[in-house]
Design a protein around this motif. Structure first.
Motif, PDB file in Angstrom:
ATOM      1  N   THR B 125      14.048   4.219  -6.026  1.00  0.00           N
ATOM      2  CA  THR B 125      13.223   3.481  -7.236  1.00  0.00           C
ATOM      3  C   THR B 125      12.795   2.232  -6.373  1.00  0.00           C
ATOM      4  O   THR B 125      11.465   1.784  -6.839  1.00  0.00           O
ATOM      5  CB  THR B 125      14.178   2.777  -8.165  1.00  0.00           C
ATOM      6  OG1 THR B 125      15.304   2.078  -7.737  1.00  0.00           O
ATOM      7  CG2 THR B 125      14.870   3.972  -9.210  1.00  0.00           C
ATOM      8  N   MET B 128       8.992   3.290  -5.765  1.00  0.00           N
ATOM      9  CA  MET B 128       8.487   4.044  -6.871  1.00  0.00           C
ATOM     10  C   MET B 128       7.089   3.508  -7.227  1.00  0.00           C
ATOM     11  O   MET B 128       6.134   4.458  -7.188  1.00  0.00           O
ATOM     12  CB  MET B 128       9.297   4.031  -8.022  1.00  0.00           C
ATOM     13  CG  MET B 128       8.580   4.931  -9.000  1.00  0.00           C
ATOM     14  SD  MET B 128       9.891   5.387 -10.497  1.00  0.00           S
ATOM     15  CE  MET B 128       9.849   3.462 -11.080  1.00  0.00           C
ATOM     16  N   GLN B 129       7.058   2.214  -7.303  1.00  0.00           N
ATOM     17  CA  GLN B 129       5.596   1.505  -7.746  1.00  0.00           C
ATOM     18  C   GLN B 129       4.684   1.941  -6.534  1.00  0.00           C
ATOM     19  O   GLN B 129       3.435   2.324  -6.645  1.00  0.00           O
ATOM     20  CB  GLN B 129       5.676   0.063  -7.703  1.00  0.00           C
ATOM     21  CG  GLN B 129       4.807  -0.566  -8.542  1.00  0.00           C
ATOM     22  CD  GLN B 129       5.185  -1.947  -8.729  1.00  0.00           C
ATOM     23  OE1 GLN B 129       6.061  -2.498  -8.464  1.00  0.00           O
ATOM     24  NE2 GLN B 129       4.346  -2.458  -9.737  1.00  0.00           N
TER      25      GLN B 129
END
Lengths: 67, 332
Positions: B125, B128-129
């Motif tokens: 995570t 993730m961006q």
């Protein structure tokens, strides 16, 4: 005997304001030096401000260290 | 026929041989426009540029540990003979003792950042961006590849002109502390390009890093004004994938000034005022150098290896000496 706590806080707050003001002046000095073909005069002024800030910071540190 | 090595070859050998200071930007010593100081009887080299009344030294002396102090002293004597003063930029923690012994004031100016590729992954995570941004860039038709400069040289030059045009009227390309391309050492660098069709949208050059943290330096970074968001990230992702496949250990992102000022070592009787001014420029110095913007890009990759970058003042901390560094960089 160390200073009363309120006085110490006041001294620190005054110091922070002075530190910020001197830092701003240093930024102006940086610009003056960068703009001057011969920066000796501007440089001397800048280094005086730097010395002033140095004195203030060492005084603030000493005041904090003595608490 | 002259069989002697050129000065450039001598300097390259010094960078490769004298790596104890572990300077991730050392390869920039080969930039054209640099001058080199040698002292009789002391193997090694000092790299510098002249800026007004200063000799602006890049990095510490490239010499064996026992010779660095001697070479520095010889360089200072050379400066004094010419009525010049020495200011050294991007000296490393390992260099500091020689400068302190020579009477210099050593202050932190910023930090360099590196990623351990043996532990790196874009999974999870936390990234993730970044993954999404890269995916969106590729969906525009962007293709990234490693390429020889000669196949892309004219397009790279044209992109540079377009990129510089976005920096404002009268903007000059930075020098000295940033990489170059197309010189005699190009074969040692790597180039990754991103294109949509034949149109170059962005590129990143990578320069070699020698020594204990051997790897590659994420160096020149340029893109078209209308490059899709994520272009640079896509390029670096491709480069990372390539380096990992090759077993490369470190990817360096190099020096960002005014950063990491609170937790890295300080040396000797450093200038508190200059340190405070570095803090101020981190907060308010975007016009001097966009440090926060630059650091934001580097932090996307979660660098785990952060090292101090220091400035050495021959006669105490000084604003004109700092300005001389910016002059040497063509930044003022």
């Amino acid at each position: 005997m160390s200073p009363a706590p309120n006085k110490m806080i006041e001294e620190v707050n005054v110091s922070n304001a002075e530190i910020e003001a001197l830092s701003e002046r240093l930024a102006e000095c940086f610009g003056d030096c960068a703009a001057a073909p011969d920066d000796r005069a501007a440089g001397a002024t800048a280094d005086q401000v730097l010395a002033e800030l140095e004195q203030l910071l060492r005084r603030s540190y000493d005041a904090g260290a003595s608490s | 026929m002259n069989g002697s090595p050129s000065e450039s070859e001598i300097v390259l050998a010094a960078l490769q041989d004298y790596t104890e200071s572990d300077n991730p930007s050392a390869f920039l010593a080969l930039n054209s426009g640099n001058r080199y100081f040698h002292a009789e009887g002391i193997p090694g080299v000092i790299v510098y540029r002249e800026a007004g009344r200063y000799l602006v030294q890049f990095a510490g002396p490239f010499a064996a540990p026992g010779d660095r102090g001697k070479l520095l002293n010889a360089f200072v004597a050379f400066a004094v003979e010419r009525d010049r003063e020495v200011v050294a930029v991007q000296i490393q923690a390992a260099d500091a003792p020689d400068y302190l012994a020579g009477g210099f004031t050593v202050n932190q100016m910023g930090a360099s950042f590196a990623v351990d590729l043996t532990r790196f992954s874009l999974r999870g995570t936390a990234f993730m961006q970044l993954r999404n941004k890269i995916s969106r860039a590729h969906r525009t038709g962007l293709v990234v590849r490693e390429a020889p400069l000669e196949d892309w040289y004219e397009r790279v030059q044209a992109l540079d002109a377009a990129w510089l045009g976005t920096k404002g009227e009268g903007a000059k390309p930075l020098e000295f502390l940033v990489g170059q391309y197309g010189d005699r050492h190009q074969s040692l660098r790597r180039l990754f390009v991103a294109a949509i069709g034949d149109r170059l949208m962005g590129y990143i050059t990578y320069s070699p890093v020698y020594g204990a943290h051997q790897g590659w330096l994420h160096d020149l970074t340029r893109r078209q004004p209308d490059a899709p968001p994520g272009t640079m990230e896509a390029i670096n992702r491709a480069a990372i994938d390539t380096f990992i496949a090759e077993g490369v250990h470190w990817l360096h992102f190099g020096f960002t000034p005014f950063t990491e000022l609170e937790r890295l070592p300080r040396f000797g009787d450093y200038s508190r005022a200059f340190h405070q001014f570095m803090r101020y420029l981190w907060q308010h110095g975007e016009a001097v150098y966009p440090a926060q913007t630059q650091l934001a890009y580097k932090q996307k990759w979660a660098p785990s290896h952060i090292t101090g970058e220091y400035i050495g003042f021959q006669h105490g901390a000084s604003i004109p000496a700092l300005v001389a560094i910016f002059r040497a960089c063509n930044a003022v």
